[in-house]
Every structure is written in C-alpha cells, then in structure tokens.
Design a protein around this motif. Sequence first.
Motif, mmCIF file in Angstrom:
data_model
loop_
_atom_site.group_PDB
_atom_site.id
_atom_site.type_symbol
_atom_site.label_atom_id
_atom_site.label_comp_id
_atom_site.label_asym_id
_atom_site.label_seq_id
_atom_site.Cartn_x
_atom_site.Cartn_y
_atom_site.Cartn_z
ATOM 1 N N ASP A 263 0.859 -1.183 0.000
ATOM 2 C CA ASP A 263 0.000 0.000 0.000
ATOM 3 C C ASP A 263 0.895 1.232 0.000
ATOM 4 O OD1 ASP A 263 -2.118 1.653 0.063
ATOM 5 O OD2 ASP A 263 -2.642 1.296 2.175
ATOM 6 N N ASN A 264 1.501 1.495 -1.165
ATOM 7 C CA ASN A 264 2.493 2.563 -1.292
ATOM 8 C C ASN A 264 2.194 3.360 -2.540
ATOM 9 O OD1 ASN A 264 4.878 4.105 -1.763
ATOM 10 N ND2 ASN A 264 6.067 2.644 -0.545
ATOM 11 N N PRO A 265 2.062 4.686 -2.439
ATOM 12 C CA PRO A 265 1.727 5.501 -3.624
ATOM 13 C C PRO A 265 2.811 5.481 -4.691
ATOM 14 C CG PRO A 265 2.312 6.907 -1.754
ATOM 15 C CD PRO A 265 2.202 5.511 -1.232
ATOM 16 N N HIS A 266 4.019 5.058 -4.309
ATOM 17 C CA HIS A 266 5.110 5.021 -5.285
ATOM 18 C C HIS A 266 5.173 3.693 -6.031
ATOM 19 C CE1 HIS A 266 6.590 8.801 -3.752
ATOM 20 N NE2 HIS A 266 6.634 8.311 -2.518
ATOM 21 N N TYR A 267 4.222 2.808 -5.777
ATOM 22 C CA TYR A 267 4.196 1.503 -6.429
ATOM 23 C C TYR A 267 2.873 1.294 -7.136
ATOM 24 C CZ TYR A 267 8.473 -0.225 -4.239
ATOM 25 O OH TYR A 267 9.781 -0.412 -3.873
ATOM 26 N N LEU A 268 2.922 0.548 -8.243
ATOM 27 C CA LEU A 268 1.724 0.065 -8.917
ATOM 28 C C LEU A 268 1.608 -1.411 -8.636
ATOM 29 C CD1 LEU A 268 1.824 1.758 -12.450
ATOM 30 C CD2 LEU A 268 0.421 2.389 -10.502
ATOM 31 N N ASN A 269 0.365 -1.901 -8.412
ATOM 32 C CA ASN A 269 0.180 -3.311 -8.150
ATOM 33 C C ASN A 269 -1.093 -3.810 -8.797
ATOM 34 O OD1 ASN A 269 -2.106 -3.126 -6.021
ATOM 35 N ND2 ASN A 269 -0.539 -1.714 -5.262
ATOM 36 N N THR A 270 -1.114 -5.089 -9.095
ATOM 37 C CA THR A 270 -2.287 -5.765 -9.635
ATOM 38 C C THR A 270 -2.184 -7.228 -9.240
ATOM 39 O OG1 THR A 270 -3.594 -6.154 -11.631
ATOM 40 C CG2 THR A 270 -1.203 -6.290 -11.855
ATOM 41 N N SER A 271 -3.270 -7.964 -9.407
ATOM 42 C CA SER A 271 -3.264 -9.365 -8.990
ATOM 43 C C SER A 271 -4.091 -10.206 -9.953
ATOM 44 C CB SER A 271 -3.815 -9.503 -7.568
ATOM 45 O OG SER A 271 -5.155 -9.039 -7.510
ATOM 46 N N MET A 272 -3.908 -11.528 -9.843
ATOM 47 C CA MET A 272 -4.605 -12.477 -10.699
ATOM 48 C C MET A 272 -4.838 -13.743 -9.892
ATOM 49 S SD MET A 272 -5.469 -12.352 -13.994
ATOM 50 C CE MET A 272 -6.146 -13.494 -15.205
ATOM 51 N N PRO A 273 -6.098 -14.175 -9.692
ATOM 52 C CA PRO A 273 -6.355 -15.384 -8.890
ATOM 53 C C PRO A 273 -5.857 -16.639 -9.604
ATOM 54 C CG PRO A 273 -8.388 -14.576 -9.874
ATOM 55 C CD PRO A 273 -7.343 -13.547 -10.140
ATOM 56 N N LEU A 274 -5.374 -17.598 -8.804
ATOM 57 C CA LEU A 274 -4.909 -18.869 -9.354
ATOM 58 C C LEU A 274 -6.107 -19.796 -9.532
ATOM 59 C CD1 LEU A 274 -1.685 -19.441 -7.231
ATOM 60 C CD2 LEU A 274 -1.870 -18.449 -9.508
ATOM 61 N N PRO A 275 -6.048 -20.687 -10.508
ATOM 62 C CA PRO A 275 -7.175 -21.591 -10.752
ATOM 63 C C PRO A 275 -7.070 -22.893 -9.961
ATOM 64 C CG PRO A 275 -5.577 -21.817 -12.521
ATOM 65 C CD PRO A 275 -5.016 -20.794 -11.564
#
Length: 558
Positions: A263-275
Amino acid sequence: MRADRVDFQKNRLLIFLFLILLSVSLIVALGLGHNLVRRQVQSEFNSLKVDVLESTMSSYEAFFQQSIPEISYYQGFLDSLSASRYADTVLKKYPFVETVTFYDSYVSDRNINHGIAVRNLGIGIKSIYKFGKRIPLDSIVIYDSKKPGRLSLSNADEFNNIGLKLAAFIESADTTKNVSNEVVFKIFYNITSNRISYMNVPRRQEISAFQDIMNNREKKPPVYELDLFSFELNPHKLKVTNRHPNLYQNITIEELSSGNIFDNPHYLNTSMPLPGAFSAYKLYFTSSKLFLEKEVNRRFLPIAFGVFFIYAIMIIITFLIYRNFRMSRKLFKLQYDFVNNLTHEFKTPVSVIKIAGNNIRSAHDLSLAELQHYGKILDEEADKLNELMNKLLSFTQIENKTIHIKEVEIELEEFSQNIINGYELKYPDYKIDLDVKRSVKTFLSDPVLLTSIYQNLIENAYKYSNPNLKYLKITVSKKKKNIVFSFKDKGIGIEKKEINNIFKKFYRIESQYNQQGSIGLGLAFCKELVNLMKGDITVNSKIGTGSEFIVELPYISK
C-alpha cells in the motif's frame, strides 16, 4: 528600401515563424508520444499478467491433464511398489506436489471392514500409503487392514467424499454410453484447497457389474480393484515465470485474503487469482513507478529519435529554402549590380565618344593636334567597348565549351615581356618585374588564353594598389609536372572572408578601388580560363601587404 529586400525580409520572417511552429510541434509531439507510451505501459502492466499466470500454471496444467489421468491406465491394479514409483515420478517432476496418498481400495458387497456401503454395494480400503520427500520410508504405510490399527477420520474423509460420489454415479449411470469428460471431472475428481483427489475411472462393464452388486443381482460378487490418489499441493512452490521482466519488478503468490501488501503511492500493483486447487491464492504483481518509468523511457527513445529525425529533415529543408532565398537574393543583387555596372561601363565610353564626336562636328576648324587628340580618344574608348564585349563573349563561349585550345610553342620570357611593355606604356607609374627560371623556357599553350590570364591579373594588381605602390612581380617556374605563374603585388590585400568569393561571377568586393565601375568578371574569367586549360588558380593575401595569385598549368613541351 528596395522591393527585393522587403520580400527577403518577409520570407525570412515566414521561415522564422515556421521554425517556431516546428519547434512547438516537436515539443507537443514528444509530450504526446511520452504520454501515450506511459499509458501503453500501464495498460500492459494490467493486461499481460495473464501471460505470466499461464506460464506459471503450465506445470500445474500438465500435472492435472496428463499425470493424474495416467492413474486410470492401470485399471485399479496398482500395488504399493508401482504406486511408489508413480509417486516418485510426480514428486520429482512437480515440486509443488508435497505428498501423494495412495488408497488401495476395492468394490464388493457390503461386507467390508472400512469404507462406505450403499445398499449391497461396498467400497472398502485395503491399505493407505503416503509418499513424500520428507516422509521416512518406515512411515509410508499409514493404514493396513490386515494389521491391527484404526483408520483415522482425516485419512478416511477424502476417501469417503469421492466414494460417495462414485456410489451415487453407479446408482443412476447409463452403461450404454461411455463416461463423458464432464462426468469424469464431476465424479472422479475431488478438488479442494491445496488438494486434488482422483479415483481411476472404471470401464462400462465394471460399472454395470457395480450396479448388479448394488441391486443384489449376484449372489457371490467378485472383488473389483480401485485406486484412489490424493495429492497435497503447495502453491508457494510453483515456479513463477516472469515473461515480462520489463513490466513486473516483483511477483509473489499470496492468499486472497492478504489484501494489498504494497500500500504505497510510489508503487503500482495488480493481482490475478490462481485456478483449480490454488483458488485460495493469487499472483500479486508489483512495480515501482520509477521502474516502469525506465521502461517508458526505453520504449519512448526510438519514437523520440524518429521525431527528432523528422524534425532534423524539416530543419534541413528549411535551411535549404532559406539558403535558396539568400542565393536568389544574392543572385538578384549580383544581376542588379551587373546591369548597373555594365551600363556604367558602356555609358562612360559611349558618352566620351559622343562628346568627342559632337566636338568634331561642331568645330569649324580643327588643328592637326586636335584631330589627333580626338582620334586618340575615340580609339581608346572604342578599345574599351571592344574589350568589354570580347570578355563577355569569351565568358559565354567558355561556359558553352565552344572554345578550343590551340597548342602553340611560346617563348615565355619574350611573351611575358611583350605584355609587360604594353602595360608600362599604358601606366607609366606601374613597375613590373619579370623572373623566368632557367628550368622553363618554352611552353605549349594557347597564347590568346594565356594573354587573357596575364592581362586580367596585371590589370587587377594595378587597380587594387595604392598610388605610390603600383608594383608587380611575375615569376615563371616549373614545379613537378606543372608550370607555375606567380603574380605578386604590393596592393591593398584581400580579407580572408572574401577569398572564396572573388572567383565568382559578378562578385565585387566593396571598396574605394572599385567605385568607378567593375562588373565582377575579371577573376571569374581567369578561373574559367584556367579550368579550361586543366589547371588551378589560388591566392595568398594579407590586408595592407599585398596578394599573390598563383596559376598552375600542366607543363607541355615539344
């Protein structure tokens, strides 16, 4: 102000405005290009995670679709030894498989020790084996029906879940059709968090026999073998394959409930659930904005080069247009000055001739001295007109290549001295020294063309010298395969910036020595003559000291 100067200033202003517009366009193009690349990188950051997921889960898909269904090939006849071999292969090939539990089971009537029973059908367990890298060999057997011991609920639970599904399937199965993949996945698989259980799929004849047992159609049913495997999986041992290292700085596997770990404004993040069995986990992608900015700059660099290349081409085109304007203006000025000077050159002798003619016509009685005086004036002015016309005509002939060189043997000392004598008679204050070296006496060349070179250089030396320094030294020598003519005066000299211009047509150096008229053809005419004779002309000069014109021609002798 002349009209050509006004037009030139207008054109120069337009070019300047065009350069400003071009520069503004460059800045806007670079800004838009950089912004578009940044958006593209951010879009790919959110979309290309699918590629990473597919490559990361490729081993899991191979395990699920190839290694697990392989169990059915044995038709339930795996024993502890063959099951151990199979488990070893799976554990080595797929690091995310932690343990393999093998249930050696069977189907018979309801008289079973451990298992489940539905009406007359019983699905029992003979033994259970658990294989794993950290499981010692003496702990592989966790249950054996032939030995004393109780089956724990945790070990029986997985077997009971899939056994109940098998019993329900047998009760309503259509034995006239093959078992579909959808049914196989629904009945013979049991997928839970971090675990996959699979029972080998019985053949149609076996399913029909199971129905007979369930409905008590056989008094003494045989025992049918079944194999059940349960695989315990560890998602953290999946090999994460980062197919886009330029976009994703860090990729980790986290639980779905973990939230945003960065949770940092200097970072971009995204996620993808595993099947599948890893559905309680996700791939978490993080990159610092500075890291992504480097990728933006890397991609933007070729675009910037392209924009700058186009800008450079436009600058070059603009420069060529501006140079063309300058050349056009210079040509116009040269032509304007040429017409004015030529008019003056013609007007002066014509006016003198007219005055002399009027004086002769209006005079009632002229003495012999007066007639000779007016005759001399008419003759001199006619010679000036004739010389001017011949020079213009010769220049045109040279440019059109209609002059042919006549090779005549020239006695250089005699030839040069005759020309010098003529100028010393014409200009009594003019001192000319001649030095013809012994290495060269005769020379095959065109005497008319060589005379023109002499005359123009001697005339220039006199014209551009101070009144008390009308001096010229002519030296003729041989240098390798060339003959060299040096004309060295003590005149006013030529500025360095003018050296490259003095051989141009119609070019005149603005000074007090050419205020009375010069059309700028003398040195240009010399240059053309020398080139025609396949030679070269150069000049060394210093302001206030004098100039030296050096003519080199190919030496030709009999």
